[in-house]
Design a protein around this motif. Structure first.
Motif, PDB file in Angstrom:
ATOM      1  N   GLU A   1     150.020 -50.978 120.187  1.00  7.24           N
ATOM      2  CA  GLU A   1     151.036 -51.932 120.607  1.00  7.24           C
ATOM      3  C   GLU A   1     152.415 -51.531 120.077  1.00  7.24           C
ATOM      4  O   GLU A   1     153.419 -51.601 120.793  1.00  7.24           O
ATOM      5  CB  GLU A   1     150.674 -53.336 120.120  1.00  7.24           C
TER       6      GLU A   1
ATOM      7  N   ARG B   1     150.880 -50.689 130.665  1.00  7.42           N
ATOM      8  CA  ARG B   1     150.998 -51.630 129.555  1.00  7.42           C
ATOM      9  C   ARG B   1     152.414 -51.625 128.989  1.00  7.42           C
ATOM     10  O   ARG B   1     152.936 -52.659 128.585  1.00  7.42           O
ATOM     11  CB  ARG B   1     150.001 -51.278 128.455  1.00  7.42           C
TER      12      ARG B   1
ATOM     13  N   ARG C   1     158.944 -47.921 125.029  1.00  9.21           N
ATOM     14  CA  ARG C   1     159.802 -48.693 125.918  1.00  9.21           C
ATOM     15  C   ARG C   1     161.244 -48.719 125.387  1.00  9.21           C
ATOM     16  O   ARG C   1     162.196 -48.552 126.153  1.00  9.21           O
ATOM     17  CB  ARG C   1     159.265 -50.117 126.082  1.00  9.21           C
TER      18      ARG C   1
ATOM     19  N   PRO D   1     154.927 -53.185 132.413  1.00  7.84           N
ATOM     20  CA  PRO D   1     154.251 -53.987 133.439  1.00  7.84           C
ATOM     21  C   PRO D   1     155.205 -54.424 134.552  1.00  7.84           C
ATOM     22  O   PRO D   1     154.757 -54.808 135.642  1.00  7.84           O
ATOM     23  CB  PRO D   1     153.727 -55.196 132.647  1.00  7.84           C
TER      24      PRO D   1
ATOM     25  N   ARG E   1     147.130 -46.044 132.828  1.00  4.76           N
ATOM     26  CA  ARG E   1     146.754 -47.301 132.164  1.00  4.76           C
ATOM     27  C   ARG E   1     147.746 -47.651 131.067  1.00  4.76           C
ATOM     28  O   ARG E   1     148.218 -48.793 130.982  1.00  4.76           O
ATOM     29  CB  ARG E   1     145.352 -47.144 131.572  1.00  4.76           C
ATOM     30  N   GLU E   2     148.080 -46.678 130.234  1.00  6.18           N
ATOM     31  CA  GLU E   2     148.963 -46.951 129.094  1.00  6.18           C
ATOM     32  C   GLU E   2     150.398 -47.235 129.535  1.00  6.18           C
ATOM     33  O   GLU E   2     151.048 -48.125 128.987  1.00  6.18           O
ATOM     34  CB  GLU E   2     148.932 -45.770 128.118  1.00  6.18           C
TER      35      GLU E   2
ATOM     36  N   LYS F   1     146.098 -42.763 124.234  1.00  5.47           N
ATOM     37  CA  LYS F   1     146.004 -44.164 123.851  1.00  5.47           C
ATOM     38  C   LYS F   1     147.186 -44.515 122.965  1.00  5.47           C
ATOM     39  O   LYS F   1     147.435 -43.858 121.956  1.00  5.47           O
ATOM     40  CB  LYS F   1     144.687 -44.452 123.117  1.00  5.47           C
TER      41      LYS F   1
ATOM     42  N   GLY G   1     153.670 -48.520 122.022  1.00  5.45           N
ATOM     43  CA  GLY G   1     154.139 -48.929 123.337  1.00  5.45           C
ATOM     44  C   GLY G   1     155.526 -49.536 123.290  1.00  5.45           C
ATOM     45  O   GLY G   1     156.391 -49.245 124.139  1.00  5.45           O
TER      46      GLY G   1
END
Length: 226
Positions: free
Chosen positions: A95, A129, A102, A132, A125-126, A92, A98
């Protein structure tokens, strides 16, 4: 197999390129990624030490001999050209994590994620995010990552058998560069562990190490320089 747009055909790197590719500020080291969610990010404790030893002995890359451990919010994150993540359970990302992942990958970093059987659903899933706009795609067998040092004409080796699925490898490309390499149904990290840890033949351990050498060589030699 058709390559992604603009991707050059596989070719062996000259030995000089392998030895001098990273003259930039980043340390030439492997870091294990520590993540939240309950997954055992620390799994396969002998895997990275064995891989590091193989890289040091088989290439001229000046790799640091001790694995590091890093989180996505660590200030040292961008020092590492190669991150490795594994586990059996849940991953998990917050934000902030993530966004950092990136940025790390966009700026030239490389992440290898190895599903240790159980990580697949949460990882997909992660990463969806985080990117996308960039779906995971199967990495073509003609890609340089399969041919830089050792030749893998049929993609990644199958180390462990769980449910009969074939070994697969997926990736995220940023421009022409493979920034994320995801091994699924392969247990590549288990193949890097000490011989005898699992009832796998030494020849399979060797194949796993050889692909690991290719992965790190690609990460080091394809890294975007500032």
């Amino acid at each position: 197999m058709v390559l992604p747009t603009g991707l050059v055909a596989a070719r062996a790197l000259p030995s000089a390129a392998v030895g001098t590719a990273l003259a930039g500020p980043g340390r030439l080291a492997i870091a294990r990624l520590q993540y939240e969610g309950g997954g055992d990010w620390y799994a396969n404790p002998s895997s990275l030490p064995n891989l590091i030893r193989a890289i040091a002995e088989r290439t001229s890359l000046p790799i640091e001999r001790v694995e590091a451990k890093v989180t996505l919010t660590d200030s040292a994150l961008f020092d590492f050209p190669f991150l490795h993540a594994t586990g059996h359970g849940e991953m998990k990302l917050s934000e902030i994590e993530g966004r950092r992942l990136r940025e790390y990958l966009t700026r030239g970093g490389f992440l290898h994620v190895d599903d240790n059987y159980g990580l697949d659903e949460s990882f997909r899933r992660e990463i969806a995010r985080v990117f996308p706009d960039r779906p995971l795609v199967e990495v073509p067998y003609a890609h340089p990552i399969y041919h830089l040092v050792y030749d893998f004409r049929d993609g990644p080796p199958k180390v462990h058998e769980h449910d009969g699925k074939p070994a697969k490898a997926y990736g995220i490309f940023i421009g022409n560069r493979l920034a994320l390499y995801y091994t699924y149904s392969t247990d590549l990290g288990n193949g890097w562990e000490d011989v005898g840890t699992y009832p796998d033949p030494p020849a399979l351990h060797e194949q796993a190490l050889r692909l690991g050498v290719n992965l790190f060589t690609y990460a080091a030699t394809s890294r975007v320089q500032p």
